[in-house]
Scaffold this active site. Structure first.
Site, PDB file in Angstrom:
ATOM      1  N   LYS A  72      -2.662 -24.159  14.469  1.00  0.00           N
ATOM      2  CA  LYS A  72      -2.126 -25.177  15.374  1.00  0.00           C
ATOM      3  C   LYS A  72      -1.628 -24.528  16.679  1.00  0.00           C
ATOM      4  O   LYS A  72      -1.503 -23.295  16.754  1.00  0.00           O
ATOM      5  CB  LYS A  72      -1.007 -25.929  14.645  1.00  0.00           C
ATOM      6  CG  LYS A  72      -1.527 -26.734  13.438  1.00  0.00           C
ATOM      7  CD  LYS A  72      -0.377 -27.365  12.661  1.00  0.00           C
ATOM      8  CE  LYS A  72      -0.884 -28.202  11.497  1.00  0.00           C
ATOM      9  NZ  LYS A  72       0.238 -28.757  10.690  1.00  0.00           N
TER      10      LYS A  72
ATOM     11  N   TYR B 139      -6.059 -36.867  11.715  1.00  0.00           N
ATOM     12  CA  TYR B 139      -4.871 -37.212  10.914  1.00  0.00           C
ATOM     13  C   TYR B 139      -4.821 -38.709  10.575  1.00  0.00           C
ATOM     14  O   TYR B 139      -3.728 -39.237  10.327  1.00  0.00           O
ATOM     15  CB  TYR B 139      -3.601 -36.790  11.652  1.00  0.00           C
ATOM     16  CG  TYR B 139      -3.284 -35.305  11.514  1.00  0.00           C
ATOM     17  CD1 TYR B 139      -3.105 -34.717  10.263  1.00  0.00           C
ATOM     18  CD2 TYR B 139      -3.146 -34.491  12.634  1.00  0.00           C
ATOM     19  CE1 TYR B 139      -2.816 -33.369  10.132  1.00  0.00           C
ATOM     20  CE2 TYR B 139      -2.849 -33.132  12.503  1.00  0.00           C
ATOM     21  CZ  TYR B 139      -2.682 -32.581  11.240  1.00  0.00           C
ATOM     22  OH  TYR B 139      -2.387 -31.243  11.101  1.00  0.00           O
TER      23      TYR B 139
ATOM     24  N   ASN C  21       4.566 -25.977  11.919  1.00  0.00           N
ATOM     25  CA  ASN C  21       4.255 -25.169  10.731  1.00  0.00           C
ATOM     26  C   ASN C  21       2.953 -24.371  10.840  1.00  0.00           C
ATOM     27  O   ASN C  21       2.340 -24.017   9.846  1.00  0.00           O
ATOM     28  CB  ASN C  21       4.325 -26.022   9.461  1.00  0.00           C
ATOM     29  CG  ASN C  21       3.302 -27.134   9.443  1.00  0.00           C
ATOM     30  OD1 ASN C  21       2.552 -27.297  10.412  1.00  0.00           O
ATOM     31  ND2 ASN C  21       3.246 -27.879   8.363  1.00  0.00           N
TER      32      ASN C  21
ATOM     33  N   HIS D 223      -3.028 -25.608   9.521  1.00  0.00           N
ATOM     34  CA  HIS D 223      -3.503 -26.696   8.654  1.00  0.00           C
ATOM     35  C   HIS D 223      -4.583 -26.162   7.726  1.00  0.00           C
ATOM     36  O   HIS D 223      -5.394 -25.332   8.130  1.00  0.00           O
ATOM     37  CB  HIS D 223      -4.117 -27.818   9.511  1.00  0.00           C
ATOM     38  CG  HIS D 223      -5.023 -28.733   8.733  1.00  0.00           C
ATOM     39  ND1 HIS D 223      -4.549 -29.797   8.013  1.00  0.00           N
ATOM     40  CD2 HIS D 223      -6.365 -28.710   8.528  1.00  0.00           C
ATOM     41  CE1 HIS D 223      -5.575 -30.392   7.395  1.00  0.00           C
ATOM     42  NE2 HIS D 223      -6.677 -29.755   7.704  1.00  0.00           N
TER      43      HIS D 223
ATOM     44  N   GLU E 143     -13.596 -32.955   7.193  1.00  0.00           N
ATOM     45  CA  GLU E 143     -12.998 -32.262   8.342  1.00  0.00           C
ATOM     46  C   GLU E 143     -14.001 -31.305   8.992  1.00  0.00           C
ATOM     47  O   GLU E 143     -14.072 -31.215  10.223  1.00  0.00           O
ATOM     48  CB  GLU E 143     -11.735 -31.518   7.896  1.00  0.00           C
ATOM     49  CG  GLU E 143     -10.610 -32.484   7.516  1.00  0.00           C
ATOM     50  CD  GLU E 143      -9.410 -31.841   6.837  1.00  0.00           C
ATOM     51  OE1 GLU E 143      -8.447 -32.573   6.547  1.00  0.00           O
ATOM     52  OE2 GLU E 143      -9.422 -30.616   6.582  1.00  0.00           O
TER      53      GLU E 143
HETATM   54  P1  RTP Z   1      -1.742 -30.015   7.073  1.00  0.00           P
HETATM   55  O1  RTP Z   1      -2.506 -31.297   6.852  1.00  0.00           O
HETATM   56  O2  RTP Z   1      -1.351 -29.777   8.510  1.00  0.00           O
HETATM   57  O3  RTP Z   1      -2.329 -28.831   6.395  1.00  0.00           O
HETATM   58  O4  RTP Z   1      -0.365 -30.201   6.345  1.00  0.00           O
HETATM   59  P2  RTP Z   1      -0.110 -30.687   4.903  1.00  0.00           P
HETATM   60  O5  RTP Z   1      -1.329 -31.207   4.228  1.00  0.00           O
HETATM   61  O6  RTP Z   1       0.616 -29.557   4.254  1.00  0.00           O
HETATM   62  O7  RTP Z   1       0.891 -31.889   5.191  1.00  0.00           O
HETATM   63  P3  RTP Z   1       0.599 -33.420   5.528  1.00  0.00           P
HETATM   64  O8  RTP Z   1       1.511 -34.221   4.673  1.00  0.00           O
HETATM   65  O9  RTP Z   1      -0.854 -33.735   5.546  1.00  0.00           O
HETATM   66  O10 RTP Z   1       1.170 -33.495   6.994  1.00  0.00           O
HETATM   67  C1  RTP Z   1       0.405 -33.071   8.080  1.00  0.00           C
HETATM   68  C2  RTP Z   1       1.281 -32.376   9.090  1.00  0.00           C
HETATM   69  O11 RTP Z   1       2.218 -33.298   9.616  1.00  0.00           O
HETATM   70  C3  RTP Z   1       3.410 -32.625   9.942  1.00  0.00           C
HETATM   71  N1  RTP Z   1       4.516 -33.240   9.234  1.00  0.00           N
HETATM   72  N2  RTP Z   1       5.664 -33.525   9.798  1.00  0.00           N
HETATM   73  N3  RTP Z   1       8.278 -34.427  10.333  1.00  0.00           N
HETATM   74  C4  RTP Z   1       7.808 -34.523   9.107  1.00  0.00           C
HETATM   75  O12 RTP Z   1       8.441 -34.966   8.181  1.00  0.00           O
HETATM   76  C5  RTP Z   1       6.437 -34.064   8.864  1.00  0.00           C
HETATM   77  N4  RTP Z   1       5.780 -34.134   7.719  1.00  0.00           N
HETATM   78  C6  RTP Z   1       4.564 -33.606   7.957  1.00  0.00           C
HETATM   79  C7  RTP Z   1       3.260 -31.180   9.530  1.00  0.00           C
HETATM   80  O13 RTP Z   1       2.845 -30.430  10.675  1.00  0.00           O
HETATM   81  C8  RTP Z   1       2.152 -31.259   8.508  1.00  0.00           C
HETATM   82  O14 RTP Z   1       1.472 -30.029   8.393  1.00  0.00           O
END
Ligand code: RTP
Length: 151
Positions: free
Chosen positions: A12, A52, A115, A118, A129
């Site tokens: 990112k 997303y 973070n 991804h 994707e």
């Molecule tokens: P990614 O898709 O980026 O690998 O992350 P992930 O599966 O671990 O998490 P996901 O639930 O799909 O969320 C995507 C990205 O959204 C941001 N996020 N912000 N502020 C918040 O509570 C929150 N929750 C998620 C994070 O950048 C997350 O990686």
């Protein structure tokens, strides 16, 4: 060897700005996975919303789209046995506060909204994707060291 599992991994904007590209690539490379696609690109809002789409109802969606469009990202395809699940382990839990030390997020991130990286969360999502980010396909090559990685 039949085509192995692939995962979509994206560094990112914070990871790129902070100079973590080499470190992150090194972790996947040293594990033994094979780099099949690599693009540095800055994505548009509409593209981020597509990537997303599953999260469009979340309260953090607007901020997330703003974040991932705020600078260049490094989009990659990594290939190998179990790369989707193992890739998620290498990356660590979504919230860096809960990511184990030794994972990318555990070592390099503090806030969930910054973070660093991804990784696809399922083989099906990886396929979707990869099709979105690499519409022209990826590079078709095999490592000549495969016999030293797989039995
Ligand atoms: P990614 O898709 O980026 O690998 O992350 P992930 O599966 O671990 O998490 P996901 O639930 O799909 O969320 C995507 C990205 O959204 C941001 N996020 N912000 N502020 C918040 O509570 C929150 N929750 C998620 C994070 O950048 C997350 O990686």
């Amino acid at each position: 060897m039949a085509t192995m599992e692939q995962s979509f991994i994206m560094i990112k904007p914070d990871g790129v700005q902070r100079g973590l590209v080499g470190e992150i690539i090194a972790r996947f490379e040293k594990k033994g996975f094979t780099l099949k696609g690599l693009r540095l690109m800055q994505i548009e809002k509409s593209f981020a919303e597509k990537h997303y789409a599953d999260l469009s109802a979340k309260p953090f969606f607007g901020g997330l789209v703003e974040y991932v469009t705020s600078g260049p990202v490094v989009a990659m395809v990594w290939e190998g046995k179990g790369v989707v699940e193992t890739g998620r382990k290498i990356i660590g839990a979504t919230n860096p506060a809960a990511s184990a030390p030794g994972t990318i997020r555990g070592d390099f991130a503090i806030d969930v909204g910054r973070n660093v990286i991804h990784g696809s969360d399922s083989v099906d999502n990886a396929k979707k994707e990869i099709a979105l980010w690499f519409p022209d396909g990826v590079v078709d090559w095999q490592k000549s060291v495969h016999p030293w990685i797989y039995e």
